[in-house]
Design a protein around this motif. Sequence first.
Motif, PDB file in Angstrom:
ATOM      1  N   VAL A  60       8.445 -13.365 -29.811  1.00 32.79           N
ATOM      2  CA  VAL A  60       9.896 -13.490 -29.736  1.00 32.79           C
ATOM      3  C   VAL A  60      10.549 -12.317 -30.456  1.00 32.79           C
ATOM      4  O   VAL A  60      10.193 -11.994 -31.572  1.00 32.79           O
ATOM      5  N   THR A  96      12.909 -20.179 -18.779  1.00 37.08           N
ATOM      6  CA  THR A  96      11.858 -20.596 -19.694  1.00 37.08           C
ATOM      7  C   THR A  96      10.572 -19.893 -19.312  1.00 37.08           C
ATOM      8  O   THR A  96      10.050 -20.092 -18.220  1.00 37.08           O
ATOM      9  N   ASP A 148      11.612 -13.637 -23.954  1.00 37.88           N
ATOM     10  CA  ASP A 148      11.918 -14.914 -23.311  1.00 37.88           C
ATOM     11  C   ASP A 148      12.742 -14.744 -22.038  1.00 37.88           C
ATOM     12  O   ASP A 148      13.146 -15.720 -21.421  1.00 37.88           O
ATOM     13  N   SER A 188      15.735 -13.293 -21.763  1.00 35.91           N
ATOM     14  CA  SER A 188      17.173 -13.154 -21.954  1.00 35.91           C
ATOM     15  C   SER A 188      17.570 -11.679 -21.989  1.00 35.91           C
ATOM     16  O   SER A 188      16.803 -10.812 -22.415  1.00 35.91           O
ATOM     17  N   ARG A 203      12.022 -10.397 -15.051  1.00 35.20           N
ATOM     18  CA  ARG A 203      11.562 -11.774 -15.276  1.00 35.20           C
ATOM     19  C   ARG A 203      10.349 -12.112 -14.412  1.00 35.20           C
ATOM     20  O   ARG A 203       9.482 -12.888 -14.842  1.00 35.20           O
ATOM     21  N   GLN A 217       7.441 -10.720 -16.287  1.00 33.48           N
ATOM     22  CA  GLN A 217       7.092 -11.602 -17.401  1.00 33.48           C
ATOM     23  C   GLN A 217       6.366 -12.853 -16.908  1.00 33.48           C
ATOM     24  O   GLN A 217       5.409 -13.322 -17.531  1.00 33.48           O
TER      25      GLN A 217
END
Length: 323
Positions: free
Chosen positions: A71, A90, A131, A133, A267, A270
């Motif tokens: 994080v 998430t 995460d 964001s 994303r 990820q």
Amino acid sequence: MTTWQPLTLWDDDAWDDGPAGRGAAATSPDATGPREVPSSAPAAAAVNEVVASVALVAASAAAAAAEQPAVALVAASSAMQQPAEQPAVTLVVPAPGPCSGPIGVFDLETTGIDVREDRIVTAHVGVLAPDGSVVAARSWFADPGIDIPAGATAVHGITTERARSEGRPAPEVVAEVTAAVRELLDAGIPVVAYNAPFDFSMLRYEGLRHGVAPIDDPSPVIDPLVVDKTYDRYRRGKRTLEAASAHYGVLLEGAHDAAADAVAAGRVAQAIAARFELSLSVVELHTQQIGWARAQAESLTEYFVKVGRLDPEDALDGSWPIR
């Protein structure tokens, strides 16, 4: 002797990627007409603030890694501003791994698919936390200096008239986008681009056109298209950004908007790293993708020859991340 044919570069699924239909705009549910695109505020000094934001992201990520490797959240600077509201995402990202720290995101919308002749219309460069964001972001809107074909307008919604009245001079936009991407790479932050050879090649040739020192060998880069094809090789169906986003549970709103596509691509990267528990460093992943992209081009060449879409003596160029 085998001759290498340039593999036509396309902006994700905006164009037909097959040799028989290259250059023709593809139909898509959202290609219904002009769409609102925020114009970028003209501020030459803003690039320096982008650089400061990148340094802040990198420093904060390093500090966070000592206590909680997975994080790292950073407040955005005034140059790259954080949206007020974002969809909830998430993601469980393994640490270490290529996406365990902050990642850059980069996308272009253009006048067409010829990276040597077509021009940039809009661009987005941002940074995502592990995460998913958005912690830093900036968008640009350029007057490309040439007419925007109707097929391109049908994809991203921007007309020639609007670009001429609201867009900034192309040399300024190209210089600032190049500087923002370069600073991320120089900081060791991997930059995600879906179908990376299109965006990085387009930016390079625009730089050469406008007297901006190009990024000739961008690294480290993460291309979710290449990685997805490698780790989920036999999945049937399209491999567009929209299809990949749906497959990996990533929300993509406003496809073919540079900001929306850039964030979604990050994303997706990820999500792939999490699903397949990738433990490669960003440098190792970058190096592996060079070989993967070449092998994928060879496989696609074999398929196209088999179905009669390429002559046997021709071959597609699998150079990556620039062609």
